[in-house]
Design a protein around this motif. Structure first.
Motif, short mmCIF file in Angstrom:
data_model
loop_
_atom_site.label_atom_id
_atom_site.label_comp_id
_atom_site.label_asym_id
_atom_site.label_seq_id
_atom_site.Cartn_x
_atom_site.Cartn_y
_atom_site.Cartn_z
N ARG A 227 0.82 -1.20 0.00
CA ARG A 227 0.00 0.00 0.00
C ARG A 227 0.86 1.25 0.00
NH1 ARG A 227 -4.06 -2.21 4.57
NH2 ARG A 227 -2.12 -3.16 5.19
N ARG B 243 -13.20 -3.20 2.57
CA ARG B 243 -11.98 -3.90 2.92
C ARG B 243 -11.04 -4.00 1.73
NH1 ARG B 243 -14.85 -8.53 6.68
NH2 ARG B 243 -14.82 -7.32 8.62
N TRP C 246 -10.87 -1.77 -0.69
CA TRP C 246 -10.28 -0.43 -0.82
C TRP C 246 -9.14 -0.25 0.17
CZ3 TRP C 246 -10.65 3.01 -4.53
CH2 TRP C 246 -11.77 3.02 -5.35
N TRP C 247 -9.25 -0.86 1.34
CA TRP C 247 -8.23 -0.68 2.36
C TRP C 247 -7.01 -1.56 2.10
CZ3 TRP C 247 -5.97 2.16 5.66
CH2 TRP C 247 -5.19 1.63 6.69
N ARG C 248 -7.21 -2.76 1.54
CA ARG C 248 -6.13 -3.73 1.46
C ARG C 248 -5.42 -3.77 0.10
NH1 ARG C 248 -9.61 -8.65 4.13
NH2 ARG C 248 -9.72 -7.82 6.25
N THR D 101 -5.40 1.52 -3.37
CA THR D 101 -4.67 2.59 -2.68
C THR D 101 -4.22 3.65 -3.67
OG1 THR D 101 -3.90 0.98 -1.05
CG2 THR D 101 -2.74 3.09 -1.14
N VAL E 49 -15.63 6.10 0.74
CA VAL E 49 -14.19 6.36 0.68
C VAL E 49 -13.89 7.81 0.32
CG1 VAL E 49 -12.06 5.79 -0.56
CG2 VAL E 49 -13.60 3.97 0.18
#
Length: 618
Positions: A163, A289, A291-293, A298, A374
């Motif tokens: 990321r 999740r 979008w986060w991982r 990223t 987001v």
């Protein structure tokens, strides 16, 4: 070894270069030659201040070094790298020497040598001793930029699938896109710097960079100071040797370990807020999740806001801060443009949705909701921060209306584009390091940019009417208009996307799996490729040239002088319209705008014609 690697590199290039890459490379080489010639011309100019020539050349060489550092991030990895030989019993130093020699055999290297010839021209204005010193200085500077490029490429590869690497890539991409889009602002800054000179601190910092050490040696040779002549040259040689040693070490036999993005623990995964229950809630949580991982996501999160912030910082050259309140709106606009291939980014994971019939609409709505979760708070915070920094409350309704319209319009348009003009991309675990290897989504991004901008027009039009009529109530009415257009776009386009996903899901999955449309009439070479890839090199050159003409004509030579005339400023800078007599300025502005629009239309026509050709062949 050196000869073998050079021949191997040329063979790889000969068999792997497509027409699209050749066209882009040709345009890049042409631009590079123009910049290199401009760099050499700078060395012959006379400036009002004696130190200015040295400062200008130092800044120019620093920019060339920066180009070598960031170039591989976008152009992809070099044809030959250490991993190709990690099973071969070749000493690392020997391999590094061979790869360095192969790297020097390139058009980009020749162009860079031409640009660095400005140092020899600069030395020729000083003395013959300076000319002698400039030759090894040019060689060392060339080795410095090539080795810097290779070392940074290896380090970037280690970060690329994390990321952090995604954030770095997105920031660099945003800086380059912003620089290309608004370079006319920098031109004004350069114009002012050439008139008033560089600030002393800036001059000292630029001269302290390794890219300026050769210039320091040449300048010292010109005035007969031999300590400062050989000192910078020796330091440059030591730095080159250190970079070569570091590169050799990084070419180690084993592959660089890839970072692992770990998910939540099982205990945490069980906990689910009430908001995320039901079909839409569950899929939305999965999307959040992702979008986060996912490092690819990223990049998308960082790119839009970074582009908006960097673009707003350019006008600070003139202490102009009125762009700050619009950072959020610009970030939402760019975020929609960069997320126009949501299903394509997930690769063949589309089958997970299709194996549960009737859930297509929930999937579409969940993806829209996750995108809003987001980017909504993020861009609204940027709008708030920008408004506070600028301090003018009159711009707040404009900024909020633009932001809300971009969010609502973007959430509908991006999901529609993700289904209607889906571009096959690699599965996430197969994605490569360079952003250019993640699927060609240039067409979707341009399309989304203009469509979202169009969706913002009603709200901004109401705001303009309120401002022109001096009606604050009408000005603030732009906010409900923005909400209305946003909700309509979100609901209607989301429904269209869900219907298309339900009706054409198997075809889309086939496209994702094989990269080929379901029809067998399309030639195998063109199957599944975008018009940018199937277009011949000549037509691609025409397309990108038309695009460049459109950008230059519409923005820097059309709209920028239009804004300057409306503001009452007398600065002419490099805008053609402001250098002609007053009665002809408006016609020239109109002509430039027409040239720009024509350039964009011609580029679109070429793209459309190629797309129709592929469609008719199918």
């Amino acid at each position: 070894m050196v000869g073998v690697l050079i021949r191997m590199k040329l063979a790889v290039l000969r068999h792997s270069t497509s027409d699209s890459k050749m066209a882009l490379s040709g345009l890049g080489w042409s631009a590079g030659i123009c910049l290199a010639v401009t760099t050499v011309i700078l060395a012959f100019l006379d400036f009002s201040q004696p130190r200015l020539l040295m400062d200008v050349l130092a800044v120019t060489f620093a920019l060339w070094a920066l180009g070598w550092i960031v170039g591989p991030i976008f152009a992809g990895e070099p044809p030959l790298n250490g991993e190709h030989f990690h099973r071969q019993p070749i000493p690392r130093r020997t391999l590094a020497m061979g790869l360095l020699a192969a790297a020097l055999v390139a058009v980009t290297t020749a162009i860079t040598v031409l640009a660095f010839g400005a140092m020899i021209a600069f030395a020729a204005r000083l003395s013959w001793q300076a000319v002698l010193v400039s030759i090894p200085a040019v060689v060392l500077l060339l080795l410095l930029v090539v080795l810097l490029s290779r070392v940074v490429t290896l380090l970037f590869r280690a970060l690329a699938r994390s990321r952090i690497g995604g954030a770095i890539t997105a920031t660099v991409t945003a800086a380059i896109v912003s620089l290309c889009s608004f370079s006319w602002v920098l031109m004004i800054g350069i114009y002012l710097l050439l008139e008033y000179g560089f600030p002393p601190t800036f001059s000292t910092v630029v001269r302290a960079l390794p890219s300026s050490w050769g210039l320091l040696a040449v300048e010292a040779a010109g005035r007969g100071d031999w300590l400062w002549t050989f000192g910078p040259l020796l330091a440059l040689a030591v730095l080159v040797a250190a970079l070569f040693a570091a590169w050799s070490a990084l070419l180690g036999p084993q592959r660089l370990a890839r970072p692992v993005v770990r998910g939540s623990s099982a205990r945490e995964a069980v906990r689910r807020p009430r908001l995320f229950r039901g079909d839409v809630g569950t899929i939305c949580l999965k999307e959040l999740r992702t979008w986060w991982r996912d490092p690819m996501r990223t990049q998308s999160i960082v790119l839009g806001p970074a582009f908006a912030v960097i673009t707003a910082l350019f006008p600070l050259i003139f202490d102009f801060t009125a762009a700050f309140p619009f950072v959020g709106a610009a970030g939402a606009l760019m975020a929609a443009a960069t997320c126009a291939n949501l299903y394509g980014q997930d690769g063949t994971a589309l089958w997970l949705t299709l194996t549960v019939p009737g859930k297509e609409k929930a999937d579409v709505r969940a993806r829209q909701l996750a995108w809003l979760v987001v980017f909504g708070p993020l861009t609204l915070l940027l709008t708030l921060a920008g408004s506070l920094l600028h301090g003018d409350p009159d711009l707040v309704p404009w900024a909020l209306a633009g932001n809300l319209a971009a969010l609502g319009g973007g959430s509908g348009l991006l999901i529609w584009a993700s289904v209607a003009v889906l571009v096959p991309g690699p599965d996430p675990h197969k994605s490569k390091n360079s952003p250019m290897d993640h699927g060609d989504v240039t067409g979707q991004s341009f399309l989304m940019f203009f469509l979202v901008a169009l969706a913002m027009c009603p709200a901004l039009g109401v705001a303009w009417a309120g401002h022109a009529l001096e009606q604050p109530a009408l000005l603030w009415a732009s906010l409900p208009v923005a909400l209305l257009t946003g909700v309509l776009s979100h609901v209607l386009l989301g429904s269209v996307a869900a219907k298309k996903l339900r009706d054409n899901g198997p075809e889309l999955l086939h496209l994702m799996r094989s990269g080929a449309p379901s029809s067998t009439a399309v030639s195998e070479e063109e199957a599944g490729k975008s018009p940018f890839e199937t277009m011949s090199a000549a037509r691609q050159t025409l397309l990108w040239t038309a695009m460049a003409v459109g950008i230059l004509g519409l923005f820097p030579q059309g709209l920028a002088p239009l804004g300057i005339k409306l503001s009452g400023s007398t600065d002419k800078v490099w805008f053609l319209a402001l250098h002609v007599s007053d009665p002809w300025q408006w016609p020239v502005i109109v002509a430039m705008v027409l040239i720009g629009v024509t350039g964009f239309w011609a580029a679109y026509w070429l793209y459309r014609a190629e797309k129709n050709r592929i469609r008719s062949a199918a």
